[in-house]
Design a protein around this motif. Sequence first.
Motif, PDB file in Angstrom:
ATOM      1  N   VAL A  27      36.233  37.379  58.166  1.00 53.56           N
ATOM      2  CA  VAL A  27      36.885  36.840  56.967  1.00 53.56           C
ATOM      3  C   VAL A  27      37.000  37.977  55.949  1.00 53.56           C
ATOM      4  O   VAL A  27      36.021  38.692  55.712  1.00 53.56           O
ATOM      5  CB  VAL A  27      36.049  35.668  56.374  1.00 53.56           C
ATOM      6  CG1 VAL A  27      36.621  35.213  55.041  1.00 53.56           C
ATOM      7  CG2 VAL A  27      35.984  34.499  57.357  1.00 53.56           C
ATOM      8  N   ASP A  28      38.176  38.124  55.362  1.00 52.59           N
ATOM      9  CA  ASP A  28      38.371  39.163  54.351  1.00 52.59           C
ATOM     10  C   ASP A  28      37.615  38.763  53.086  1.00 52.59           C
ATOM     11  O   ASP A  28      37.974  37.777  52.438  1.00 52.59           O
ATOM     12  CB  ASP A  28      39.878  39.299  54.071  1.00 52.59           C
ATOM     13  CG  ASP A  28      40.177  40.399  53.063  1.00 52.59           C
ATOM     14  OD1 ASP A  28      39.224  40.997  52.521  1.00 52.59           O
ATOM     15  OD2 ASP A  28      41.373  40.658  52.824  1.00 52.59           O
ATOM     16  N   GLY A  29      36.566  39.539  52.734  1.00 58.04           N
ATOM     17  CA  GLY A  29      35.736  39.203  51.576  1.00 58.04           C
ATOM     18  C   GLY A  29      36.012  40.059  50.363  1.00 58.04           C
ATOM     19  O   GLY A  29      35.240  40.059  49.401  1.00 58.04           O
ATOM     20  N   GLU A  30      37.115  40.787  50.393  1.00 57.99           N
ATOM     21  CA  GLU A  30      37.376  41.812  49.381  1.00 57.99           C
ATOM     22  C   GLU A  30      37.889  41.232  48.048  1.00 57.99           C
ATOM     23  O   GLU A  30      37.666  41.802  46.996  1.00 57.99           O
ATOM     24  CB  GLU A  30      38.421  42.770  49.981  1.00 57.99           C
ATOM     25  CG  GLU A  30      38.581  44.082  49.290  1.00 57.99           C
ATOM     26  CD  GLU A  30      37.445  45.082  49.546  1.00 57.99           C
ATOM     27  OE1 GLU A  30      36.567  44.842  50.396  1.00 57.99           O
ATOM     28  OE2 GLU A  30      37.443  46.103  48.872  1.00 57.99           O
ATOM     29  N   GLY A  31      38.575  40.098  48.112  1.00 57.66           N
ATOM     30  CA  GLY A  31      39.209  39.541  46.911  1.00 57.66           C
ATOM     31  C   GLY A  31      38.211  38.959  45.927  1.00 57.66           C
ATOM     32  O   GLY A  31      36.993  39.046  46.125  1.00 57.66           O
ATOM     33  N   ASP A  32      38.734  38.332  44.848  1.00 59.32           N
ATOM     34  CA  ASP A  32      37.809  37.738  43.868  1.00 59.32           C
ATOM     35  C   ASP A  32      37.178  36.481  44.468  1.00 59.32           C
ATOM     36  O   ASP A  32      37.647  35.957  45.483  1.00 59.32           O
ATOM     37  CB  ASP A  32      38.517  37.463  42.529  1.00 59.32           C
ATOM     38  CG  ASP A  32      39.647  36.468  42.672  1.00 59.32           C
ATOM     39  OD1 ASP A  32      39.393  35.374  43.200  1.00 59.32           O
ATOM     40  OD2 ASP A  32      40.775  36.799  42.280  1.00 59.32           O
ATOM     41  N   ALA A  33      36.098  36.030  43.831  1.00 59.78           N
ATOM     42  CA  ALA A  33      35.290  34.962  44.425  1.00 59.78           C
ATOM     43  C   ALA A  33      36.117  33.698  44.669  1.00 59.78           C
ATOM     44  O   ALA A  33      35.967  33.053  45.711  1.00 59.78           O
ATOM     45  CB  ALA A  33      34.087  34.664  43.532  1.00 59.78           C
ATOM     46  N   ALA A  34      36.991  33.355  43.733  1.00 61.30           N
ATOM     47  CA  ALA A  34      37.770  32.119  43.884  1.00 61.30           C
ATOM     48  C   ALA A  34      38.723  32.216  45.075  1.00 61.30           C
ATOM     49  O   ALA A  34      38.853  31.261  45.862  1.00 61.30           O
ATOM     50  CB  ALA A  34      38.542  31.828  42.603  1.00 61.30           C
ATOM     51  N   SER A  35      39.367  33.370  45.250  1.00 62.61           N
ATOM     52  CA  SER A  35      40.331  33.437  46.359  1.00 62.61           C
ATOM     53  C   SER A  35      39.630  33.575  47.711  1.00 62.61           C
ATOM     54  O   SER A  35      40.112  33.025  48.715  1.00 62.61           O
ATOM     55  CB  SER A  35      41.397  34.520  46.138  1.00 62.61           C
ATOM     56  OG  SER A  35      40.805  35.732  45.817  1.00 62.61           O
TER      57      SER A  35
END
Length: 216
Positions: A190-198
Amino acid sequence: MRFVFFGAPGAGKGTMAVEASAEFGLPHVSTGEIFRAAIRDATPLGLRVKAVIEAGGLVTDDITIQLIQERLALPDASRGWLLDGFPRTLPQARALAGLCPEDWVIDLEVSDARVIQRLSGRRNCSKCSHSYHVTLKPPLVEGVCDACGSPLYVRDDDREESVRNRLVAYRTQTAPLVDYYRTRGTLVPVDGEGDAASVWAALKVIMTRLMEGERP
Ligand code: AP5
Ligand code: MG
């Protein structure tokens, strides 16, 4: 259903597990949280693990496996769980497979730069498992947990030298488990790079599909 939340220090395992636990009603079992509570309460376990945790090393497999064995035997774990921070070594992964095999391993993928940025501004609740970040995920009132109103604090192992040690432990002892779980067919990157909400919005869709029986 039984999920392992996997990833480097600061990948967002705890943040996402709190959301998933509320959404899906599964217990959030964090070995790091259990150890920190034991240290706070100065129990025999806490006294044994304090020095190694504060330095950013790994607690021994014997201690950690026994802890998980006892925790997963509690009644609330019979319908499933979200494991956060376990397994972290091959012996731990094999012990879990023998005890109570995972359905899926959610591997939160993040860059090193993101990990450093997240850990350097993290604040944790002194009572519950919520974590915040001074800029990326600030609480509504500075220094106070939104969820329970308790004071926030900086973890001892978020000091620069301990973070370096945790990253080395992750790369040498934990990251090899990615291949282990890929081979078992349970790894879900899972791509975990974005902000927490996305990240949570994407993860919620993935977990819902898995729970409905779809393959990743
Ligand atoms: P543990 O507590 O498990 O620490 P860790 O693996 O180093 O992971 P962290 O809790 O630091 O990171 P996280 O992925 O939960 O990130 P978070 O959601 O907080 O273990 C601590 C210690 O205990 C270990 O070093 C070891 O000594 C011992 N231990 C534990 N389990 C063990 C085991 N199985 N075997 C041996 N020893 C063991 O997020 C980080 C920050 O980023 C937060 O500020 C958060 O608000 C923010 N954030 C999170 N996601 C996002 C996002 N998507 N966008 C923006 N900000 C985000
Ligand atoms: Mg955590």
